[in-house]
Motif scaffolding. Structure first.
Motif, PDB file in Angstrom:
ATOM      1  N   PRO A  89       8.405  19.855  -5.442  1.00  0.00           N
ATOM      2  CA  PRO A  89       9.635  19.081  -5.607  1.00  0.00           C
ATOM      3  C   PRO A  89      10.898  19.916  -5.397  1.00  0.00           C
ATOM      4  O   PRO A  89      10.962  21.067  -5.808  1.00  0.00           O
ATOM      5  CB  PRO A  89       9.576  18.610  -7.059  1.00  0.00           C
ATOM      6  CG  PRO A  89       8.175  18.790  -7.496  1.00  0.00           C
ATOM      7  CD  PRO A  89       7.599  19.874  -6.660  1.00  0.00           C
ATOM      8  N   SER A 107      11.051  12.721  -1.150  1.00  0.00           N
ATOM      9  CA  SER A 107      10.027  13.208  -0.231  1.00  0.00           C
ATOM     10  C   SER A 107       9.148  12.047   0.209  1.00  0.00           C
ATOM     11  O   SER A 107       8.657  11.273  -0.623  1.00  0.00           O
ATOM     12  CB  SER A 107       9.175  14.275  -0.912  1.00  0.00           C
ATOM     13  OG  SER A 107       8.134  14.687  -0.053  1.00  0.00           O
ATOM     14  N   LEU A 159       4.237  14.721  -3.396  1.00  0.00           N
ATOM     15  CA  LEU A 159       4.675  16.030  -3.881  1.00  0.00           C
ATOM     16  C   LEU A 159       3.534  16.766  -4.569  1.00  0.00           C
ATOM     17  O   LEU A 159       2.670  16.153  -5.197  1.00  0.00           O
ATOM     18  CB  LEU A 159       5.838  15.866  -4.853  1.00  0.00           C
ATOM     19  CG  LEU A 159       7.152  15.401  -4.234  1.00  0.00           C
ATOM     20  CD1 LEU A 159       8.173  15.101  -5.322  1.00  0.00           C
ATOM     21  CD2 LEU A 159       7.691  16.455  -3.285  1.00  0.00           C
ATOM     22  N   ASN A 182      10.221  11.229  -7.785  1.00  0.00           N
ATOM     23  CA  ASN A 182      10.342  11.090  -6.334  1.00  0.00           C
ATOM     24  C   ASN A 182      10.848   9.682  -6.045  1.00  0.00           C
ATOM     25  O   ASN A 182      10.138   8.698  -6.265  1.00  0.00           O
ATOM     26  CB  ASN A 182       8.991  11.334  -5.655  1.00  0.00           C
ATOM     27  CG  ASN A 182       9.101  11.321  -4.143  1.00  0.00           C
ATOM     28  OD1 ASN A 182      10.124  10.948  -3.582  1.00  0.00           O
ATOM     29  ND2 ASN A 182       8.030  11.722  -3.479  1.00  0.00           N
TER      30      ASN A 182
END
Length: 176
Positions: A16, A49, A53, A90
């Motif tokens: 992350p 992302s 992750l 995320n």
């Protein structure tokens, strides 16, 4: 006694990256015991992302963060150790993981020839003074702009016995 520099395992490529780090702490050095009152106990860090992750055991790229297992081991050896919670979320896939930012005691343990080195990227080999660290099992090195966290051999063994393996341990040379 042997000591180890505990750090992030760089073989994991999708760890992350917190995009709102300044919402948690203005600068990395502000995540300290002296500044604890100014840091919220629970923080949310956002990551963006598209790939899943890698929520590994130790993160040290932006802040020094550990997962629940590492936190428990550190708490065994340093009963007064304080932590600030950082939930990393995320935004793109909705996954999350709780991490903990330990607020370490800073120990001035670098030999005189290291005093000018303030960035860990310039340290080719880490050397610490044995007489300065004999009372500590987990601590952060003082006088460096970034986090260099050192653990004693018994702490490292406890981590490994609990199958905490997504981290790197680098032996630290001691001078007497």
């Amino acid at each position: 006694m042997d000591y180890f520099w505990i750090k992030e395992d760089k073989t994991y490529m999708h760890t992350p990256v917190i995009t709102n780090l300044n919402d948690i702490v203005n600068r990395r050095a502000a995540m300290s015991l002296e500044n604890a009152i100014n840091i919220p106990d629970i923080n949310v860090g956002f990551a963006r992302s598209e790939r899943p992750l890698d929520y590994i055991d130790v993160l040290d790229g932006q802040l020094f963060l550990v997962n629940e297992g590492v936190k428990k081991v550190f708490s065994i050896y340093v009963r007064s150790l304080q932590f600030k919670t950082v939930c990393i979320l995320n935004n793109l896939d909705g996954s999350s993981c709780n991490y903990y930012a330990p607020l370490f005691v800073n120990v001035d343990c670098l030999p005189d020839e290291y005093k000018a080195v303030r960035n860990r990227n310039k340290l080719e080999k880490l050397i610490i003074k044995a007489s300065s660290v004999e009372d500590y099992s987990v601590f952060k090195i003082a006088g460096i702009d970034t986090d260099i966290v050192i653990i004693r051999l018994d702490v490292a063994e406890s981590l490994l016995r609990r199958d905490i393996r997504k981290l790197t341990l680098e032996r630290v040379q001691l001078v007497y």
